[in-house]
Every structure is written in C-alpha cells, then in structure tokens.
Design a protein around this motif. Structure first.
Motif: not given
Length: 543
Positions: A298-307, A323-333
């Motif tokens: 929770a302390h890491f800023d992963l806001s740049t993560l996309r895919t 991964v999509m929701e908590d890490m913010g990688a909404s375009e993970i495949t």
C-alpha cells in the motif's frame, strides 16, 4: 505484414528512430544507456565475438540471471550471426553437461554464481580441463566442440576470459567486417536455442529464427500499445522466451525503455515501478501474487502503471482482477504459448470485455492459425468442445536441435505444431486452456515433466519405482508429489530423499511431498493410472 528485420537490425532501427530514448536501465547498479549507446555497445561486443573467432551459426551458451552482459550478448550475437543457447539459471552439473554436449556449444558465457551456487565450480566439474587450458583453447574429453569460457567479471580464473579480455578482441575488427556479418545474417537463420524439458526426461533444444522472435516480440508489444514513451519493468528471467522475446525484443521493436531486475524480489519490483515510473510490468502469476501480498504494498506509488503481461502458467481470475484494480494496470493482458511457438500464440487485447480478459487467453495473434482437434481422431472439434490446441504460421520453431524424431512428432506434415495442451474455443475465437494432455507440471512458470524427475529418482539405491504428479499449490500454482515404492528391506524418509536431490537437480524439480506406497493403481493392461494418483495426492495434502 511480417517484420523482415533480424535481431541485430532492430537495434539499429531503434537507435536511428529514438537515439536519446533510454534503451535500458539497471537501477540497482546506476546504469542507464540510450538506444544510441546500446547500439554502440552491441556493435563493440559483436566485433569482440568475431575477433575471438566465433563464426556465424556457432552455438554460444549463456548462463546467468538478468545481467547487463546477457542483454548485450543477445543483441550482439543477433548482429554477427552466432546462435545464443540459453541456460536455465537453476541448472546443476548433469543438466549443464547435457546441454553443452547436446547443443555443440563452442563457448560458454557465465556469471560467477547465482543464489549461492558457484557456476564456476559446476563448470570446472563438468570440464576439469579448464584449469590447465590456454584461454580459448579448451580441449575437453566430454565436450569435443567446447573451446572457450567467458566470465561476466574482471576476476581472473585459469583458462577463462574476463569480460574486458573478451572486449579487447574487438580492436582488430573493422566496421566493414561487422557490416558484412550483419548483411550475411538472414531472418530465417536460427538465432536462439532454448532448452525445454521433454517427456523422455531429456530437454530438447528449440531452434528459433530471427523471424520467429522479432515478429512475436513485435506483436506482443503491439497488443499492449508499447511505444518510446513506455517503460517496461522486466523481472522475468531472460533465459525464458518471456524475458528475451516478450521482454527485450518487444521493447526494442517499439523503442521502449527496459527497466531490468536481475533477480526477482517482490519489494524490489514494486520499488522500481515506483522510482522508474514504469508504465508496464511483466510477470508470471506467482510474481504478481507476491507483489500484491507484499507487506508494504500500500505504500508504493504505482500510479504510472498501465499495462503488461501475465503469462507462464494458468492465470487465476482473482489475481488478474487485483492487478487491474489494486496495481492500476487496467490494460494488463494474458498471453498463452510455449517455447516452440516463439512463444505467444494467443493474447487478450487491452480493450477486450473484462470477462474475456480475465477468463480466457484471448484470440490468436494476427497471421497465426489455430485449431482445436480431437486428440484421437485428429478432426477439428466444434466450438465449446475441448481438444488439443494446434497452431501454424511464422511462429512455429525451426525444429528441435539434432532431434528429427521429436520434431516430427511435434510438427505434422502440414506444418501444424501440436501443443499438447487441451483448450476450448468459443464462437468468437476466444480460447480457454483447460488442462494438459501430457502430465506436465507448471510450478511458478517453470515447466516440469514428471518423467525427468522420475528418471533421476530411479537412481536412488533404495527406490524400486517412483511416480511423480502435480498437486495444487496456493503460491506456485502446482508442486510435485513423489509416490515411492521402496526395494524390499530398504528404508528411506521424505527428508532423506529431498536431501539426495539437493545440488543434483534444479531446486524447483525437487518434490515438495513424498509418499511411500506398496503398489500403484493400475489398469487391467498394467498401465499406472496417474489421474488416480493425482486424486490421491490432493486428498493427502488436503487431509
């Protein structure tokens, strides 16, 4: 349209298009190089290989974690035409000896040690002649083709070149000679041999061409919309296709910055994604699970993560969602394939419906044919009916090195690669992998064939018979259980058997569970019913 460039040419192209974009970053060592510098470095190393006497088509083995020298060697061999033979970092003495022998490798590039294991000690055991050999002129009784060893350091060892001694060989090689080597390299040439475990218990060398890996890397990157503005964190090992095709080649074909992790640690990966502002992250499911469950997540800023890409074994739906929701990688495949298919056959798209993106492995890549067949009749199965997945196209390997029989059993006369995986295709072409025809076990992204482990355990003097099966595991996806029948009058404990394995076979192949049994469940014709052993195993670990 297929990309006709070679591995060497894609570096040149990236350097022309994106000279000042960072090509790779090793944050742990403070190393940052632009594409212009990367092109110059790999030119120098390619010249050094030529100056050392390595010829086009010669097999050069590399044994290391994700070090800078590995990355440079991949693209330098791509420029001068040698074939890079990738060695699993977990290999022990017998496995290394088999690979060097079977591959006819003339050269071994290695790091000094990995996770407490001295690679130098292992290679000296395999080839004791090194200690008294002149550098570059090793003469081994077991390895007739083997000539030279290069270590990724400046420490001096008898019979072994240091890294700077290797680079010194570049001095006598002109730009024109390198240019000629680059032009003489064709995209149909084999560039890479990767060893994959075989059901016979002996690994097979998958021969991949420039066309295979350049196009697969290009398509993988296209699917996650990589560009020169992206920064891809690569914690997956280079010796796998995941690292050296879906990671490095996907990046270079798109001018993307590679943020490289030498050895996976969940906290380190999260730190690098934050500090380097990574937009993409690759990993097998167990890596993503470890990252999500890190105490400081929770302390890491992963806001740049996309895919990024999750692959290597069956991807749990809940993990994908997190991964999509908590890490913010909404375009993970999710990508699916195998080494023999360079590796990716199917992949989900960033704009696929959420259900498809978490519960399927997507559709076939452009230019790739897939079909699902009845494994008994060979006939195509209708939508919704499981069968064996087969694929055809540019992605199919050239074959197994010096193993025509295995090649013929994998690739049929019409060019279809038979994957051995059971899959179901829906009406829209989306594929779900439901199991494996073979008894392969996938532990944390590592493919393990039980027969290979059984063959080794058979050597124990107390063991009469042994059968190895996979059992579900929350952390690694699967673990191994060995069912052992002892010889009359012999005794053996689970701990003693595991101790016997240590240092002889890779740690991931050592069974986590050992059970002793008097007889196996058998068919009337005398065949062991492994599916019943699997059921018994599950009951044991759940009890």
């Amino acid at each position: 349209m297929l990309n006709e460039k070679t591995v060497g040419e894609i570096v040149k192209e990236a350097a022309r298009k994106f000279p000042e974009t960072e090509a790779y970053v090793y944050p742990e060592h403070g190393i940052r190089k632009t594409y212009k510098e990367f092109d110059e470095e790999t030119d120098e190393l390619a010249k050094a290989f030529i100056g050392m006497g390595i010829q086009k088509g010669e097999n050069v083995a590399i044994w290391s974690d994700n070090k800078r020298e590995w990355l440079l060697s991949q693209f330098a061999t791509g420029k001068m035409g040698a074939v890079l033979v990738t060695v699993n970092t977990n290999y022990q003495e017998k496995e290394l000896e088999y690979l060097l022998q079977q591959s006819d490798s003339t050269t071994l590039i290695l790091c000094e040690s990995f996770k407490g294991t001295s690679y130098l000690d292992i290679v000296r055991t395999v080839c004791p002649e090194i200690n008294n050999a002149e550098k570059g002129n090793i003469q081994s009784a077991k390895l007739p083709h083997f000539k030279r060893i290069i270590v990724m350091s400046e420490n001096e060892y008898p019979g072994i070149y240091t890294w700077s001694e290797l680079l010194a060989h570049a001095e006598g090689v002109s730009d024109e000679i390198l240019e000629q080597a680059l032009k003489a390299t064709h995209n149909e040439d084999v560039i890479n041999i990767q060893y994959t475990s075989g059901t016979t218990g002996f690994p097979k060398g998958v021969m991949l061409s420039h066309k295979n890996v350049v196009n697969n890397g290009q398509l993988v990157g296209d699917y996650i919309h990589l560009s020169e503005t992206d920064r891809l964190c690569i914690p997956v090992p280079f010796f796998h296709c995941f690292g050296c095709v879906m990671g490095t080649i996907a990046s270079v074909t798109h001018g993307t910055t590679m943020v490289i992790v030498e050895q996976f640690e969940a906290g380190k990966v999260l730190q690098l994604v934050q500090d380097e502002k990574c937009t993409a992250l690759h990993g097998v499911p167990t890596m993503f699970i470890a990252e999500l469950n890190h105490p400081d997540f929770a302390h890491f800023d992963l806001s740049t993560l996309r895919t990024g890409i999750m692959a290597g074994s069956i991807c749990p739906i809940e993990v994908m969602k997190k991964v999509m929701e908590d890490m913010g990688a909404s375009e993970i495949t999710i990508a699916y394939g195998q080494t023999e298919s360079s590796p990716v056959i199917t992949q989900t798209k960033t704009d696929d419906a959420i259900e498809k993106r978490v519960s399927s492995v997507g559709k076939a890549h452009p230019g790739v044919e897939v079909k699902i067949i009845d494994p008994v009749t060979g006939e195509d199965t209708p939508a919704g009916v499981p069968g064996e997945l087969c694929t055809r196209g540019y992605l199919v390997m050239k074959g197994y090195y010096k193993n025509e029989e295995a090649t013929k059993s994998a690739i049929d006369s019409n060019g279809w690669l038979h994957t051995g995986d059971i899959a179901v295709m829906d009406e829209d072409g989306y594929i779900d992998i439901t199991g494996r025809i073979k008894d392969m076990v996938i532990r944390g992204g590592e493919n393990i064939y039980p027969k290979e482990v059984e063959e080794f355990l058979y050597q124990h003097p107390a063991i009469q018979d042994v059968q190895v099966v996979g059992v579900p595991d929350a952390k690694y996806g699967e673990e191994l259980m060995a069912w052992v029948i002892l010889k009359v009058g012999e005794s053996l404990t689970s701990e003693e058997l595991k101790e016997y394995c240590k240092g002889k076979i890779s740690f991931h192949k050592i069974p986590k569970y050992v059970e002793f049994i008097d007889a196996y469940p058998m068919t009337a014709s005398g065949k062991i019913q492994k599916f019943l052993l699997r059921e018994m195993s599950k009951e044991k670990i759940e009890a």
